[in-house]
Design an enzyme around this catalytic site. Structure first.
Site: not given
Length: 528
Positions: A222, A267
């Site tokens: 993330d 990401e």
């Protein structure tokens, strides 16, 4: 026997037990080699998946209960959104990096899920949210005391700090805590960790090793770019990029001691393939955000537009960094974006062609849960993450109901309604994923787009060690006819796979019905 080989054998046995939709609908595929792994990943928000204990909240045992559904879909991996303890519904502010959210179950439940998934040849990666912790994490609570050793695990202002600075996410960067201010580039409940502190870096590597030792197959990272990219002013700073890449290289080296084959996907929300390419040095891959935008635009407009140039540029940029093909991570949408069917204004044919383009691209595509049914969803974020629609009756057994449905989807947008319907979107996804299992070039081929002189068509060649195939998509609502010799493509004389029965190829002329897709092969092609 290595972990990778063991999973591959499990997967081969499991896949051979499933009737391939591609084989059933495409006689041209007869004589193929046994099916391989599709390379397709499936993103699951556990809270919205399946409820096995009646509390309305999905749980890890629910993921285990639906592994056969995922196996029948043909996916080869699952990405679990955060499953660590967290005070929020979404889980992106972690309070215990080695624990399981008690609403989702226990470590024993997770171990069972891993074991059952691996029996089916399905890998599992978990969200690793280490750019920031929760403000409720014991580390941050201790860090409030400047004398605590944990104080330096976070980032604090000093007399030179611009407390009005805008973060890299467009929000206020600094948040008051008594007389102090701490950095939190998303929201104040998510204080940023200080990766200049060796103790923080060591802890995060140890956390990665912990989960890999339990059997996890890798991580979705993330906010990977935001470990050092904190402020709006740093967006194009090469020093910040270098620091990020150095950290993730250190992380990769650290976890390689447990599993050098771990799949680590980042990401990184950037606008061009050139900005994404450097991340392939430390990571297995990064999500291709610009491609997702263009795939949907091309499906919506019925025009190839910028897609050919983007595909060729991506292939070249990534190969220059990795020396390999088939490393891209394409997708259409995820838990932060409006669902594909909503972006396409509820057009089912455009949804099908978007899926066909995605699943005929090399690399490891990701599907967001419910996408294969045509679930809709618009902002705010909770409405993008609504319960998976299993049954025509929204109160069906084990259906989650932690929130009400908002999209207005009817009983046809359910697994129950589409499971046995040969014309459903779910069936189409199974067919397309089946193509990937049988046609190796769709997974790892070198891509070159081909201009067919018609903006309503998009075509690309994919070449691997066994030969080449030509993929052609009709983005329009009208049938299209292509004379292959006019584009030096006459060697493609056979239809390897097709979405529409009316697709024909005779005497070098391809007839492709509206919104149809086909994979063509040379007359004497290998079927590996």
């Amino acid at each position: 026997m290595s972990t990778r080989l063991r999973y591959a054998l499990f997967g081969l046995v499991a896949l051979l037990a499933i009737t391939s939709p591609l084989q059933a609908t495409s006689p041209e595929m007869s004589g193929d080699a046994p099916a391989a792994s599709s390379g397709v990943w499936y993103e699951i928000f556990v809270r919205s998946w399946v409820d096995t204990n009646g509390d309305g909240i999905g749980d890890l045992n629910g993921v285990t209960a639906k592994l056969d559904y995922l196996q029948s879909l043909g996916v080869s991996g699952i990405w679990l959104m955060p499953i660590n303890p967290s005070p929020s519904y979404h889980g992106y502010d972690v309070t215990d990096y080695r624990g399981i959210n008690p609403e989702y179950g226990t470590l024993a439940d997770f171990d069972r899920l891993l074991a059952e998934a691996h029996k089916r040849g399905i890998r599992i990666i978990m969200d690793l949210v280490i750019n920031h912790s929760s403000s409720e994490h014991p580390w941050f609570k201790a860090a409030r005391d400047p004398a605590s050793p944990y104080h330096d695990w976070y980032q604090w202002s000093n007399q030179h700090t611009d407390l009005d600075a805008i973060s890299a996410t467009g929000s206020p960067a600094w948040h008051a805590l008594g007389k102090q201010h701490y950095l939190g580039i998303f929201v104040d409940q998510m204080p940023d960790l200080n990766f200049d502190n060796p103790a923080v870096r060591k802890e995060m590597i140890d956390i990665g090793r912990f989960w890999l030792k339990r059997g996890v197959d890798g991580f979705r990272l993330d906010a990977a770019q935001h470990v050092y990219y904190d402020f709006e002013s740093q967006r194009h700073d090469p020093k910040i990029l270098a620091k990020n890449l150095a950290w993730w290289s250190e992380f990769r080296h650290g976890i390689d001691s447990v599993d050098p084959q771990a799949y680590v996907v980042g990401e990184v929300t950037r606008d061009t393939e050139a900005e994404l390419a450097p991340w392939f040095k430390p990571l297995s891959g990064v999500f291709n955000f610009p491609l997702a935008v263009q795939l949907i635009e091309s499906a919506r407009s019925g025009q190839a537009g910028k897609l050919p140039a983007l595909l060729d540029g991506t292939t070249q940029a990534y190969h220059a960094v990795t020396g390999k093909y088939g490393v891209d991570v394409p997708f259409l949408s995820n838990h932060d974006q409006e669902r594909v069917m909503s972006q396409l204004h509820d057009n089912p044919q455009q949804m099908r062609i978007a899926a066909a383009m995605l699943l005929t691209l090399p690399g490891e595509p990701f599907i967001y849960y419910g996408e294969e049914l045509g679930m809709r969803g618009n902002k705010p974020d909770p409405d993008l993450r609504e319960p998976m629609r299993w049954y025509r009756d929204p109160q069906g057994t084990d259906q989650t109901h932690w929130k009400a449905f908002s999209a207005g989807d009817g009983p046809d947008i359910t697994v129950q309604a589409q499971q046995d319907d040969p014309h459903s979107l779910l069936t189409r996804y199974r067919e397309l994923i089946g193509w990937r299992r049988h046609i190796g070039a769709l997974r790892d081929g070198a891509l070159t787009t081909r201009d067919l002189g018609n903006p309503q068509l998009i075509a690309w060649e994919l070449r691997d060690a066994h030969g080449a195939v030509l993929v052609v998509h009709n983005l329009s609502g009208s049938a299209q006819t292509i004379r292959l010799a006019a584009h030096d493509l006459q060697r493609y004389a056979g239809v390897r796979a097709r979405t529409e029965d009316a697709t024909t190829l005779a005497q070098g002329v391809l007839h492709l019905p509206s919104y149809g897709s086909a994979v063509l092969q040379p007359a004497s092609a290998s079927t590996k």
